[in-house]
Write an enzyme that holds these catalytic residues in place. Structure first.
Site, PDB file in Angstrom:
ATOM      1  N   ARG A 258       0.830  -1.196   0.000  1.00  0.00           N
ATOM      2  CA  ARG A 258       0.000   0.000   0.000  1.00  0.00           C
ATOM      3  C   ARG A 258       0.869   1.253   0.000  1.00  0.00           C
ATOM      4  O   ARG A 258       1.937   1.284   0.612  1.00  0.00           O
ATOM      5  CB  ARG A 258      -0.934   0.001   1.222  1.00  0.00           C
ATOM      6  CG  ARG A 258      -1.946  -1.120   1.171  1.00  0.00           C
ATOM      7  CD  ARG A 258      -2.626  -1.359   2.512  1.00  0.00           C
ATOM      8  NE  ARG A 258      -3.334  -2.623   2.429  1.00  0.00           N
ATOM      9  CZ  ARG A 258      -4.610  -2.746   2.061  1.00  0.00           C
ATOM     10  NH1 ARG A 258      -5.324  -1.658   1.778  1.00  0.00           N
ATOM     11  NH2 ARG A 258      -5.174  -3.929   1.986  1.00  0.00           N
TER      12      ARG A 258
ATOM     13  N   THR B 224      -0.071  -3.681   7.345  1.00  0.00           N
ATOM     14  CA  THR B 224      -0.921  -4.188   6.275  1.00  0.00           C
ATOM     15  C   THR B 224      -2.387  -3.861   6.526  1.00  0.00           C
ATOM     16  O   THR B 224      -2.832  -3.841   7.676  1.00  0.00           O
ATOM     17  CB  THR B 224      -0.762  -5.713   6.112  1.00  0.00           C
ATOM     18  OG1 THR B 224      -1.638  -6.188   5.087  1.00  0.00           O
ATOM     19  CG2 THR B 224      -1.082  -6.460   7.406  1.00  0.00           C
ATOM     20  N   GLY B 225      -3.088  -3.615   5.454  1.00  0.00           N
ATOM     21  CA  GLY B 225      -4.532  -3.406   5.535  1.00  0.00           C
ATOM     22  C   GLY B 225      -5.288  -4.680   5.238  1.00  0.00           C
ATOM     23  O   GLY B 225      -6.511  -4.652   5.055  1.00  0.00           O
ATOM     24  N   SER B 226      -4.547  -5.797   5.135  1.00  0.00           N
ATOM     25  CA  SER B 226      -5.153  -7.107   4.913  1.00  0.00           C
ATOM     26  C   SER B 226      -5.994  -7.113   3.635  1.00  0.00           C
ATOM     27  O   SER B 226      -5.532  -6.708   2.581  1.00  0.00           O
ATOM     28  CB  SER B 226      -5.979  -7.504   6.143  1.00  0.00           C
ATOM     29  OG  SER B 226      -6.417  -8.823   6.066  1.00  0.00           O
ATOM     30  N   HIS B 227      -7.249  -7.539   3.734  1.00  0.00           N
ATOM     31  CA  HIS B 227      -8.121  -7.702   2.563  1.00  0.00           C
ATOM     32  C   HIS B 227      -8.866  -6.427   2.201  1.00  0.00           C
ATOM     33  O   HIS B 227      -9.664  -6.423   1.263  1.00  0.00           O
ATOM     34  CB  HIS B 227      -9.150  -8.793   2.852  1.00  0.00           C
ATOM     35  CG  HIS B 227     -10.006  -8.476   4.050  1.00  0.00           C
ATOM     36  ND1 HIS B 227      -9.543  -8.621   5.345  1.00  0.00           N
ATOM     37  CD2 HIS B 227     -11.267  -7.982   4.154  1.00  0.00           C
ATOM     38  CE1 HIS B 227     -10.498  -8.249   6.189  1.00  0.00           C
ATOM     39  NE2 HIS B 227     -11.550  -7.856   5.500  1.00  0.00           N
TER      40      HIS B 227
END
Length: 215
Positions: free
Chosen positions: A61, A109-112
């Site tokens: 990201r 992380t923003g994951s999904h």
């Protein structure tokens, strides 16, 4: 040598404190100052248990590098030695924390979630950090009682060891065609090294990390 200092503390937006991670919209509910306060708080918890090593990685990201920098700064200010392993898939961060027996492992992380989101997945002493642990961060950061120490930040490469470990379990028979689609995510940085090490017919797409797409 470490000493305890008191500051005005930091107030997290309560909407970012989830059961298994910390996650919000960057620039709205989540900011770099949250990353710094989180690093200071996690570092204080680890230092109180004689922890010395932290490992930090991040996803693709566009907001991740800025959050990672503040996280590392916060951890180092508590006297920890922070290994920055850069752009990696989340399992690589967990692998590095385990191999190095790190007191803290943090994946930015923003994951999904969509690109405007970001956050933090945490392991402490190789155990999941979730539930009451995450809620405790809110109270500790608000009090602003943080440990100060002389730590440091070191650039490190964990991807090579991670890919080598994955090859250990490779048991493909025959000669199948292998399709790779990491979806513009951080897993793309592991795709080419894996493909080069497996003698197969490969087809790859979306192999380059792109934080503006993430699908």
């Amino acid at each position: 040598e470490r000493e305890i200092s008191m500051s005005q503390g930091h107030r997290f937006n309560t909407t970012i404190l989830w059961e298994y991670d910390i996650r919000g919209i960057v620039g709205s509910s989540l900011t770099p100052s949250d990353a710094l306060a989180l690093g200071r708080t996690l570092g204080t918890i680890a230092a109180a248990k004689s922890g010395r090593i932290a490992v930090v990685g991040y996803d693709g990201r566009t907001s991740s590098p800025a959050l990672e920098e503040e996280m590392c700064r916060g951890l180092a200010a508590c006297g920890l030695y922070v290994l920055r392993i850069g752009l990696v898939p989340t399992p690589c961060l967990y692998f590095a924390a385990k191999v190095l027996d790190a007191a803290i492992g943090v994946m930015i992380t923003g994951s999904h979630n969509p690109p405007e989101y970001n956050g933090f997945k945490i392991v402490m002493n190789n155990l999941p950090f979730y539930g009451k642990d995450i809620q405790r961060l809110r109270d500790l950061a608000y009090r602003g009682v943080w440990i100060n120490g002389v730590g440091g930040v070191i650039e490190s490469d964990a991807m090579g060891a991670y890919v080598t470990r994955m090859f250990k379990d490779q048991k493909l028979g025959r000669n199948p065609k292998v399709a790779w689609d990491p979806g513009h995510c951080a897993a793309g940085v592991a795709t080419l090294p894996l493909a080069r090490g497996v003698p197969r017919d490969h087809v790859a797409s979306k192999g380059k990390s792109d934080g503006s797409v993430l699908n």
